[in-house]
Design a protein around this motif. Structure first.
Motif, PDB file in Angstrom:
ATOM      1  N   ASN A   1       5.239   8.924  -4.494  1.00 14.82           N
ATOM      2  CA  ASN A   1       4.871   8.298  -3.216  1.00 14.82           C
ATOM      3  C   ASN A   1       4.590   6.809  -3.400  1.00 14.82           C
ATOM      4  OD1 ASN A   1       5.101  10.812  -2.036  1.00 14.82           O
ATOM      5  ND2 ASN A   1       2.901  11.109  -1.766  1.00 14.82           N
ATOM      6  N   LEU A   2       3.903   6.463  -4.495  1.00 17.37           N
ATOM      7  CA  LEU A   2       3.625   5.044  -4.771  1.00 17.37           C
ATOM      8  C   LEU A   2       4.914   4.255  -4.954  1.00 17.37           C
ATOM      9  CD1 LEU A   2       0.611   4.898  -7.256  1.00 17.37           C
ATOM     10  CD2 LEU A   2       0.724   4.008  -4.930  1.00 17.37           C
ATOM     11  N   ILE A   3       5.847   4.822  -5.689  1.00 18.59           N
ATOM     12  CA  ILE A   3       7.120   4.130  -5.919  1.00 18.59           C
ATOM     13  C   ILE A   3       7.828   3.871  -4.593  1.00 18.59           C
ATOM     14  CG2 ILE A   3       9.436   4.323  -6.934  1.00 18.59           C
ATOM     15  CD1 ILE A   3       8.070   6.080  -9.158  1.00 18.59           C
ATOM     16  N   GLN A   4       7.870   4.875  -3.744  1.00 16.93           N
ATOM     17  CA  GLN A   4       8.559   4.723  -2.460  1.00 16.93           C
ATOM     18  C   GLN A   4       7.827   3.741  -1.544  1.00 16.93           C
ATOM     19  OE1 GLN A   4      11.722   5.894  -1.982  1.00 16.93           O
ATOM     20  NE2 GLN A   4      11.366   6.303  -4.153  1.00 16.93           N
ATOM     21  N   LEU A   5       6.507   3.803  -1.533  1.00 11.80           N
ATOM     22  CA  LEU A   5       5.736   2.858  -0.719  1.00 11.80           C
ATOM     23  C   LEU A   5       5.975   1.430  -1.201  1.00 11.80           C
ATOM     24  CD1 LEU A   5       3.750   2.327   1.556  1.00 11.80           C
ATOM     25  CD2 LEU A   5       1.882   2.844  -0.051  1.00 11.80           C
ATOM     26  N   TRP A   6       5.991   1.223  -2.509  1.00 10.13           N
ATOM     27  CA  TRP A   6       6.276  -0.098  -3.080  1.00 10.13           C
ATOM     28  C   TRP A   6       7.669  -0.570  -2.667  1.00 10.13           C
ATOM     29  CZ3 TRP A   6       9.967  -0.838  -7.124  1.00 10.13           C
ATOM     30  CH2 TRP A   6      10.028  -2.146  -7.608  1.00 10.13           C
ATOM     31  N   LYS A   7       8.642   0.310  -2.815  1.00 13.94           N
ATOM     32  CA  LYS A   7      10.026  -0.042  -2.474  1.00 13.94           C
ATOM     33  C   LYS A   7      10.152  -0.423  -1.001  1.00 13.94           C
ATOM     34  CE  LYS A   7      14.571   2.138  -2.025  1.00 13.94           C
ATOM     35  NZ  LYS A   7      15.331   3.379  -2.297  1.00 13.94           N
TER      36      LYS A   7
END
Length: 162
Positions: A98-104
């Motif tokens: 989820n963090l990776i996608q939010l960052w992206k």
């Protein structure tokens, strides 16, 4: 007034996203939650800081286009505030994917906002905690080096035990 081209910044952000998303996705929970940089942040917390940076810069870009200059806007990055943001949001326990996608997607939105900035407002300024005036133009231009700084920290942490 000639149009300022921010494609070096926006293309650079896209390159970082395309290059780093697969790397970040390949990291184990143990790696992202247990390796600390010199600021005592884990990889999860560093990525959380980059999410906060995307969010805060989006808000600054918007406010600098519709508020009187110089703008007094909360300065999350100085005097330990960014560490408080990291702690309050508890990035350490957030789901890594989820963090990776939010960052992206936060960064894709930053690109969108930069691409639609009102060029007549680029000299508008905000005052940081120390009273420094930072123009909208320089803030946009400084975004990519800040992103690289923290991505490089993640790379260094990945190489410690790999």
């Amino acid at each position: 007034m000639s149009r300022v081209d921010f494609s070096q910044t926006t293309n650079g952000i896209i390159q970082v996203l395309e290059r780093e998303e697969p790397l970040l996705s390949s990291l184990s929970e143990d790696v992202v939650a247990s390796r600390f940089n010199k600021q005592n942040r884990t990889i999860k917390q560093i990525l959380g800081h980059l999410i906060d940076s995307a969010s805060n810069n989006t808000h600054r870009i918007i406010h600098l286009q519709n508020q009187p200059s110089p703008l007094i806007f909360p300065d999350y990055a100085n005097l330990g505030n960014n560490d408080r943001w990291i702690a309050i949001q508890n990035y350490q326990t957030e789901n890594w994917n989820n963090l990776i996608q939010l960052w992206k997607y936060s960064n894709l939105h930053v690109i969108h906002v930069i691409n639609h900035v009102d060029q007549s407002k680029l000299n508008n300024e905000w005052l940081n905690t120390f009273g420094d005036k930072i123009s909208l133009r320089s803030m946009i231009e400084d975004y990519l080096p800040h992103l690289h700084l923290h991505i490089n920290e993640i790379h260094e942490l990945c190489q410690i035990h790999v």
